[in-house]
Design a protein around this motif. Structure first.
Motif, mmCIF file in Angstrom:
data_model
loop_
_atom_site.group_PDB
_atom_site.id
_atom_site.type_symbol
_atom_site.label_atom_id
_atom_site.label_comp_id
_atom_site.label_asym_id
_atom_site.label_seq_id
_atom_site.Cartn_x
_atom_site.Cartn_y
_atom_site.Cartn_z
ATOM 1 N N UNK A 1 29.026 28.115 37.771
ATOM 2 C CA UNK A 1 29.972 28.233 38.868
ATOM 3 C C UNK A 1 31.160 29.051 38.372
ATOM 4 N N UNK A 2 31.729 29.831 39.272
ATOM 5 C CA UNK A 2 32.810 30.747 38.914
ATOM 6 C C UNK A 2 34.046 30.467 39.770
ATOM 7 N N UNK A 3 35.177 30.867 39.230
ATOM 8 C CA UNK A 3 36.414 30.865 40.003
ATOM 9 C C UNK A 3 37.112 32.199 39.730
ATOM 10 N N UNK A 4 37.060 33.084 40.709
ATOM 11 C CA UNK A 4 37.756 34.364 40.611
ATOM 12 C C UNK A 4 39.181 34.156 41.092
ATOM 13 N N UNK A 5 40.137 34.464 40.237
ATOM 14 C CA UNK A 5 41.535 34.231 40.554
ATOM 15 C C UNK A 5 42.281 35.560 40.558
ATOM 16 N N UNK A 6 42.775 35.931 41.716
ATOM 17 C CA UNK A 6 43.525 37.185 41.879
ATOM 18 C C UNK A 6 44.966 36.880 42.260
ATOM 19 N N UNK A 7 45.813 37.878 42.115
ATOM 20 C CA UNK A 7 47.232 37.745 42.481
ATOM 21 C C UNK A 7 47.836 36.487 41.872
ATOM 22 N N UNK A 8 47.604 36.302 40.606
ATOM 23 C CA UNK A 8 48.053 35.085 39.942
ATOM 24 C C UNK A 8 49.571 34.982 39.908
ATOM 25 N N UNK A 9 50.039 33.748 40.010
ATOM 26 C CA UNK A 9 51.466 33.445 40.010
ATOM 27 C C UNK A 9 51.787 32.513 38.845
ATOM 28 N N UNK A 10 53.027 32.513 38.385
ATOM 29 C CA UNK A 10 53.383 31.581 37.296
ATOM 30 C C UNK A 10 53.060 30.129 37.628
ATOM 31 N N UNK A 11 53.160 29.765 38.891
ATOM 32 C CA UNK A 11 52.855 28.383 39.273
ATOM 33 C C UNK A 11 51.375 28.047 39.215
ATOM 34 N N UNK A 12 50.524 29.041 38.960
ATOM 35 C CA UNK A 12 49.100 28.776 38.745
ATOM 36 C C UNK A 12 48.812 28.338 37.303
ATOM 37 N N UNK A 13 49.825 28.390 36.452
ATOM 38 C CA UNK A 13 49.654 27.983 35.059
ATOM 39 C C UNK A 13 49.244 26.520 34.976
#
Length: 122
Positions: free
Chosen positions: A79-91
């Motif tokens: 399973x994958x999770x593609x994460x785009x437009x990452x933000x500091x709050x995604x840390x």
């Protein structure tokens, strides 16, 4: 018994992208709903996204909708999770999980990976 191993975390600048992978053991991977959760220091573990065994339906937390995409390849037990437009709050530390129910509640999942750290710098 299902064993899950995440990979793909790292350090990225805000606005960047990462793709997390979660490899599963076992021959019944396609029968499991898979989810991604995350936990930041000092915070509770929170739901990110889920995907059913067939690939649909998918559900996302409001905070990641439109930026993250969950997918799976049952032939590869991944399973994958593609994460785009990452933000500091995604840390956070990101965990994949497997269960029988398509749920946004972590308690519904029986199997968990060890986690992979994602750090987004501003």
């Amino acid at each position: 018994q299902v064993q899950l191993v995440e990979s793909g975390g790292g350090l990225v600048q805000a606005g960047g992208s990462l793709r997390l992978s979660c490899a599963a053991s076992g021959r019944t991977f396609s029968s499991y709903t898979m989810g991604w959760f995350r936990q930041a220091p000092g915070k509770e573990r929170e739901f990110v996204a889920t995907i059913s065994g067939t690939g649909l339906p998918k559900f996302y937390a409001d905070s990641v909708k439109g930026r993250f995409t969950i997918s799976r390849d049952n032939a590869k037990n991944t399973v994958y999770l593609q994460m785009n437009s990452l933000k500091p709050e995604d840390t956070a530390a990101y965990y994949c999980a497997g269960g029988r129910l398509n749920s946004q509640t972590s308690g519904a999942y029986n199997y968990w990976g060890q986690g992979t750290q994602v750090t987004v710098s501003s």
